[in-house]
Design a protein around this motif. Sequence first.
Motif, PDB file in Angstrom:
ATOM      1  N   ASP A 121      11.920  -2.614 -10.372  1.00  0.00           N
ATOM      2  CA  ASP A 121      10.974  -1.526 -10.226  1.00  0.00           C
ATOM      3  C   ASP A 121       9.750  -2.171  -9.587  1.00  0.00           C
ATOM      4  O   ASP A 121       9.342  -3.267  -9.982  1.00  0.00           O
ATOM      5  CB  ASP A 121      10.601  -0.919 -11.576  1.00  0.00           C
ATOM      6  CG  ASP A 121      11.753  -0.144 -12.200  1.00  0.00           C
ATOM      7  OD1 ASP A 121      12.672   0.255 -11.458  1.00  0.00           O
ATOM      8  OD2 ASP A 121      11.730   0.073 -13.422  1.00  0.00           O
TER       9      ASP A 121
ATOM     10  N   ALA B 246       5.803  -1.688  -7.279  1.00  0.00           N
ATOM     11  CA  ALA B 246       4.636  -0.875  -6.954  1.00  0.00           C
ATOM     12  C   ALA B 246       4.053  -1.376  -5.638  1.00  0.00           C
ATOM     13  O   ALA B 246       3.927  -2.582  -5.420  1.00  0.00           O
ATOM     14  CB  ALA B 246       3.597  -0.961  -8.061  1.00  0.00           C
TER      15      ALA B 246
ATOM     16  N   ILE C 262      -0.921   4.295  -5.746  1.00  0.00           N
ATOM     17  CA  ILE C 262       0.157   3.369  -6.067  1.00  0.00           C
ATOM     18  C   ILE C 262       1.467   4.122  -5.899  1.00  0.00           C
ATOM     19  O   ILE C 262       1.675   5.184  -6.486  1.00  0.00           O
ATOM     20  CB  ILE C 262       0.026   2.824  -7.502  1.00  0.00           C
ATOM     21  CG1 ILE C 262      -1.253   1.983  -7.622  1.00  0.00           C
ATOM     22  CG2 ILE C 262       1.260   2.005  -7.877  1.00  0.00           C
ATOM     23  CD1 ILE C 262      -1.539   1.477  -9.016  1.00  0.00           C
TER      24      ILE C 262
ATOM     25  N   VAL D  91       5.338   4.029  -6.636  1.00  0.00           N
ATOM     26  CA  VAL D  91       6.283   3.379  -7.539  1.00  0.00           C
ATOM     27  C   VAL D  91       7.687   3.569  -6.993  1.00  0.00           C
ATOM     28  O   VAL D  91       8.080   4.678  -6.643  1.00  0.00           O
ATOM     29  CB  VAL D  91       6.175   3.956  -8.962  1.00  0.00           C
ATOM     30  CG1 VAL D  91       7.237   3.361  -9.874  1.00  0.00           C
ATOM     31  CG2 VAL D  91       4.785   3.710  -9.525  1.00  0.00           C
TER      32      VAL D  91
ATOM     33  N   ARG E 276      11.634   2.768  -7.962  1.00  0.00           N
ATOM     34  CA  ARG E 276      12.534   2.380  -9.054  1.00  0.00           C
ATOM     35  C   ARG E 276      13.870   1.884  -8.508  1.00  0.00           C
ATOM     36  O   ARG E 276      14.379   2.389  -7.522  1.00  0.00           O
ATOM     37  CB  ARG E 276      12.791   3.582  -9.962  1.00  0.00           C
ATOM     38  CG  ARG E 276      11.522   4.208 -10.487  1.00  0.00           C
ATOM     39  CD  ARG E 276      11.277   3.813 -11.906  1.00  0.00           C
ATOM     40  NE  ARG E 276      10.079   4.487 -12.404  1.00  0.00           N
ATOM     41  CZ  ARG E 276       9.093   3.859 -12.993  1.00  0.00           C
ATOM     42  NH1 ARG E 276       9.161   2.562 -13.160  1.00  0.00           N
ATOM     43  NH2 ARG E 276       8.042   4.509 -13.420  1.00  0.00           N
TER      44      ARG E 276
ATOM     45  N   ALA F 296      -5.016  -0.724 -12.333  1.00  0.00           N
ATOM     46  CA  ALA F 296      -3.989   0.229 -11.897  1.00  0.00           C
ATOM     47  C   ALA F 296      -4.195   1.618 -12.475  1.00  0.00           C
ATOM     48  O   ALA F 296      -3.904   2.623 -11.815  1.00  0.00           O
ATOM     49  CB  ALA F 296      -2.598  -0.299 -12.255  1.00  0.00           C
TER      50      ALA F 296
ATOM     51  N   THR G 108      -0.754   7.707  -9.146  1.00  0.00           N
ATOM     52  CA  THR G 108       0.549   7.081  -8.956  1.00  0.00           C
ATOM     53  C   THR G 108       1.548   8.117  -8.451  1.00  0.00           C
ATOM     54  O   THR G 108       1.608   9.223  -8.964  1.00  0.00           O
ATOM     55  CB  THR G 108       1.046   6.481 -10.282  1.00  0.00           C
ATOM     56  OG1 THR G 108       0.095   5.525 -10.740  1.00  0.00           O
ATOM     57  CG2 THR G 108       2.386   5.801 -10.095  1.00  0.00           C
TER      58      THR G 108
END
Length: 125
Positions: free
Chosen positions: A22, A24, A37, A39, A41, A119, A124
Amino acid sequence: HVSVRAFADGDEPSFTKVPVVDAALMYECKFSGKKYILVIRNAIHVPAMRHNLLCPFIMREAGLEVNEVAKIHVQPEARTKEHHSIYDPSTKLRMPLKLNGVFSYIDTRPLTTEEMHRAHEFETI
Protein backbone atom coordinates in the motif's frame (compact mmCIF):
# COMPACT_ATOMS: atom_id res chain seq x y z
CA HIS A 1 5.23 -11.15 -2.78
CA VAL A 2 4.44 -11.88 -6.40
CA SER A 3 6.34 -12.94 -9.51
CA VAL A 4 6.33 -10.50 -12.43
CA ARG A 5 7.35 -10.83 -16.07
CA ALA A 6 7.14 -8.62 -19.13
CA PHE A 7 3.89 -8.43 -21.10
CA ALA A 8 5.67 -9.58 -24.27
CA ASP A 9 6.57 -13.16 -25.01
CA GLY A 10 10.25 -13.86 -25.32
CA ASP A 11 13.41 -13.78 -23.29
CA GLU A 12 12.50 -10.76 -21.15
CA PRO A 13 13.62 -11.11 -17.56
CA SER A 14 11.13 -12.02 -14.85
CA PHE A 15 11.25 -10.93 -11.24
CA THR A 16 10.38 -13.06 -8.26
CA LYS A 17 9.42 -11.99 -4.78
CA VAL A 18 8.28 -8.51 -5.85
CA PRO A 19 6.58 -6.89 -2.86
CA VAL A 20 2.91 -5.87 -2.99
CA VAL A 21 2.44 -2.67 -1.00
CA ASP A 22 0.00 0.00 0.00
CA ALA A 23 1.56 3.32 -1.00
CA ALA A 24 1.00 7.05 -0.76
CA LEU A 25 1.96 9.65 -3.36
CA MET A 26 1.73 13.41 -3.24
CA TYR A 27 -0.26 15.24 -5.91
CA GLU A 28 -0.12 19.03 -6.07
CA CYS A 29 -3.00 20.76 -7.87
CA LYS A 30 -1.50 23.15 -10.42
CA PHE A 31 -4.54 25.44 -10.16
CA SER A 32 -4.97 25.80 -6.40
CA GLY A 33 -1.53 24.74 -5.16
CA LYS A 34 -3.30 22.44 -2.68
CA LYS A 35 -1.64 19.12 -1.90
CA TYR A 36 -3.45 15.78 -1.83
CA ILE A 37 -2.28 12.35 -0.76
CA LEU A 38 -3.13 9.66 -3.29
CA VAL A 39 -3.42 6.22 -1.69
CA ILE A 40 -2.73 3.17 -3.81
CA ARG A 41 -3.63 -0.24 -2.42
CA ASN A 42 -2.04 -3.56 -3.39
CA ALA A 43 0.50 -2.03 -5.76
CA ILE A 44 3.40 -4.00 -7.18
CA HIS A 45 6.51 -2.19 -5.91
CA VAL A 46 9.32 -2.12 -8.47
CA PRO A 47 11.91 0.42 -7.23
CA ALA A 48 13.67 0.51 -10.63
CA MET A 49 10.54 1.96 -12.28
CA ARG A 50 10.26 5.75 -12.40
CA HIS A 51 6.54 5.73 -13.22
CA ASN A 52 3.49 4.50 -11.36
CA LEU A 53 1.24 2.45 -13.61
CA LEU A 54 -2.43 2.65 -12.66
CA CYS A 55 -5.33 0.79 -14.17
CA PRO A 56 -8.38 2.95 -15.06
CA PHE A 57 -10.67 0.05 -14.10
CA ILE A 58 -9.25 -0.01 -10.57
CA MET A 59 -9.50 3.78 -10.29
CA ARG A 60 -13.18 3.58 -11.28
CA GLU A 61 -13.73 0.82 -8.72
CA ALA A 62 -12.35 3.25 -6.12
CA GLY A 63 -15.02 5.81 -7.08
CA LEU A 64 -12.93 8.04 -9.33
CA GLU A 65 -14.26 9.27 -12.67
CA VAL A 66 -11.68 8.60 -15.39
CA ASN A 67 -11.94 10.19 -18.82
CA GLU A 68 -9.15 8.76 -20.94
CA VAL A 69 -10.01 10.63 -24.15
CA ALA A 70 -6.97 12.75 -24.96
CA LYS A 71 -7.88 16.32 -25.93
CA ILE A 72 -6.09 15.85 -29.25
CA HIS A 73 -8.89 13.40 -30.13
CA VAL A 74 -11.63 15.97 -29.44
CA GLN A 75 -12.55 18.82 -31.77
CA PRO A 76 -11.24 22.08 -30.26
CA GLU A 77 -14.71 23.60 -29.91
CA ALA A 78 -15.96 20.48 -28.09
CA ARG A 79 -13.12 20.17 -25.54
CA THR A 80 -14.04 20.46 -21.87
CA LYS A 81 -12.17 20.20 -18.59
CA GLU A 82 -13.67 16.71 -18.23
CA HIS A 83 -11.72 15.39 -21.20
CA HIS A 84 -8.47 13.61 -20.33
CA SER A 85 -8.79 13.89 -16.58
CA ILE A 86 -9.38 12.02 -13.34
CA TYR A 87 -12.07 13.42 -11.04
CA ASP A 88 -12.62 12.62 -7.37
CA PRO A 89 -16.23 13.44 -6.43
CA SER A 90 -15.51 13.33 -2.68
CA THR A 91 -12.92 16.14 -2.77
CA LYS A 92 -14.12 17.74 -6.03
CA LEU A 93 -10.53 17.53 -7.30
CA ARG A 94 -10.03 17.24 -11.04
CA MET A 95 -6.57 16.04 -12.07
CA PRO A 96 -5.85 16.88 -15.72
CA LEU A 97 -3.91 14.12 -17.44
CA LYS A 98 -0.78 14.81 -19.46
CA LEU A 99 0.32 12.86 -22.49
CA ASN A 100 3.74 11.30 -23.09
CA GLY A 101 3.59 9.58 -26.47
CA VAL A 102 0.55 7.34 -26.08
CA PHE A 103 0.67 7.18 -22.27
CA SER A 104 -1.49 9.38 -20.05
CA TYR A 105 -0.12 10.42 -16.67
CA ILE A 106 -0.27 12.86 -13.77
CA ASP A 107 2.72 14.27 -11.95
CA THR A 108 3.16 12.76 -8.49
CA ARG A 109 6.07 12.46 -6.10
CA PRO A 110 6.94 10.72 -2.85
CA LEU A 111 5.91 12.47 0.34
CA THR A 112 8.67 14.25 2.21
CA THR A 113 9.43 13.19 5.78
CA GLU A 114 7.76 16.38 7.01
CA GLU A 115 4.64 15.68 4.93
CA MET A 116 4.47 12.15 6.35
CA HIS A 117 4.45 13.60 9.86
CA ARG A 118 1.72 16.06 8.83
CA ALA A 119 -0.28 13.60 6.69
CA HIS A 120 -3.46 14.29 8.68
CA GLU A 121 -3.43 17.85 7.28
CA PHE A 122 -3.93 16.73 3.67
CA GLU A 123 -7.04 15.43 1.99
CA THR A 124 -6.64 11.81 0.98
CA ILE A 125 -7.87 10.27 -2.25
